[in-house]
Design a protein around this motif. Sequence first.
Motif, PDB file in Angstrom:
ATOM      1  N   HIS A 178       0.946  -1.349  -0.024  1.00 29.21           N
ATOM      2  CA  HIS A 178       0.010   0.071   0.117  1.00 29.21           C
ATOM      3  C   HIS A 178       0.838   1.270   0.087  1.00 29.21           C
ATOM      4  CE1 HIS A 178       0.770   0.921   4.239  1.00 29.21           C
ATOM      5  NE2 HIS A 178      -0.184   0.093   4.702  1.00 29.21           N
ATOM      6  N   GLN A 196       2.224   3.172   2.178  1.00 30.71           N
ATOM      7  CA  GLN A 196       1.919   4.247   3.033  1.00 30.71           C
ATOM      8  C   GLN A 196       2.701   3.936   4.523  1.00 30.71           C
ATOM      9  OE1 GLN A 196      -2.521   3.906   3.247  1.00 30.71           O
ATOM     10  NE2 GLN A 196      -2.648   5.437   1.497  1.00 30.71           N
ATOM     11  N   ASP A 197       2.477   5.093   5.330  1.00 31.83           N
ATOM     12  CA  ASP A 197       3.167   4.970   6.561  1.00 31.83           C
ATOM     13  C   ASP A 197       2.943   3.987   7.497  1.00 31.83           C
ATOM     14  OD1 ASP A 197       4.901   7.045   5.214  1.00 31.83           O
ATOM     15  OD2 ASP A 197       3.994   8.765   6.328  1.00 31.83           O
ATOM     16  N   PHE A 198       1.590   3.672   7.679  1.00 29.99           N
ATOM     17  CA  PHE A 198       0.807   3.027   8.854  1.00 29.99           C
ATOM     18  C   PHE A 198       0.508   1.491   8.145  1.00 29.99           C
ATOM     19  CE2 PHE A 198       0.581   7.509   9.852  1.00 29.99           C
ATOM     20  CZ  PHE A 198       1.633   7.524  11.048  1.00 29.99           C
ATOM     21  N   ASN A 201      -3.889   5.317   6.219  1.00 24.68           N
ATOM     22  CA  ASN A 201      -2.684   6.190   6.336  1.00 24.68           C
ATOM     23  C   ASN A 201      -2.981   6.819   7.684  1.00 24.68           C
ATOM     24  OD1 ASN A 201      -0.087   6.701   5.771  1.00 24.68           O
ATOM     25  ND2 ASN A 201      -0.716   8.821   4.946  1.00 24.68           N
ATOM     26  N   ASN A 202      -3.431   6.124   8.916  1.00 26.91           N
ATOM     27  CA  ASN A 202      -3.629   6.481  10.096  1.00 26.91           C
ATOM     28  C   ASN A 202      -2.879   5.945  11.142  1.00 26.91           C
ATOM     29  OD1 ASN A 202      -5.697   8.823   9.559  1.00 26.91           O
ATOM     30  ND2 ASN A 202      -7.081   6.888   8.689  1.00 26.91           N
ATOM     31  N   ASP A 253      -0.027  -0.364  14.750  1.00 21.35           N
ATOM     32  CA  ASP A 253       1.357   0.165  14.607  1.00 21.35           C
ATOM     33  C   ASP A 253       2.051   0.404  15.834  1.00 21.35           C
ATOM     34  OD1 ASP A 253       1.023   1.169  11.795  1.00 21.35           O
ATOM     35  OD2 ASP A 253      -0.238   2.636  12.854  1.00 21.35           O
TER      36      ASP A 253
END
Length: 216
Positions: free
Chosen positions: A130, A132-134, A138-139, A144
């Motif tokens: 994906h 993305q950061d998480f 991206n939440n 996490d």
Amino acid sequence: MSAKPKLYYFDGRGKMESIRWLLAAAGVEFEEEFLETRDQYEKLLQGGSLLFQQVPMVEIDGMKMVQTRAILSYIAAKIDMYVGGTDDLMGFILMFPFLSAEDKEKQHAVIVQKATSRYFPVYEKVLKDHGQDFLVGNNFSWADVHLLEAILMVEEKKSDVLSGFPQLQAFKARISSIPAIKKFLEPGSKRKPVPDDKYVETVRRVLRMYYDVKAN
């Protein structure tokens, strides 16, 4: 949350550490009462605070909550699929301090093997796919926080365990740099050290847990 949550557990990691992590990540200050005597435990039992005669127990928003998952679910949204996988991995780690020396050697290899062949590849693929950061959308979420906690615990067994997982290396650096997490990782925070013999002896004494724990 109106007043500071109050945590009842031992002065060590165990099942309470995930709750400490999540409160820290959310920027929520909390207080702790450490169980050191059987009398403290009996008082909680007699007061009806421990629904299943178990700790952790957390006083929060006027409630006395037990069961680690219920407490965590109350604090954060449910992201059960990834959290469940991380729970499975952490299950191999939490009982490690209570093993015999012989079983610890076996379990050490099991922990590293399970992490690198079953669990970390899943999270590595999720992050790569994906982009993305998480883990979820991206939440930033409980998933996490929980994964970072597990990564750090496995790294205590093998420091270069992430060498084949570039996405997880970046993830670890990214989550560790979040101000509330960074503060929790600094010396002097309420994050507990690797369980030692004193912690094991205290748990056994308070819970009268003298049987041998076997490796998975």
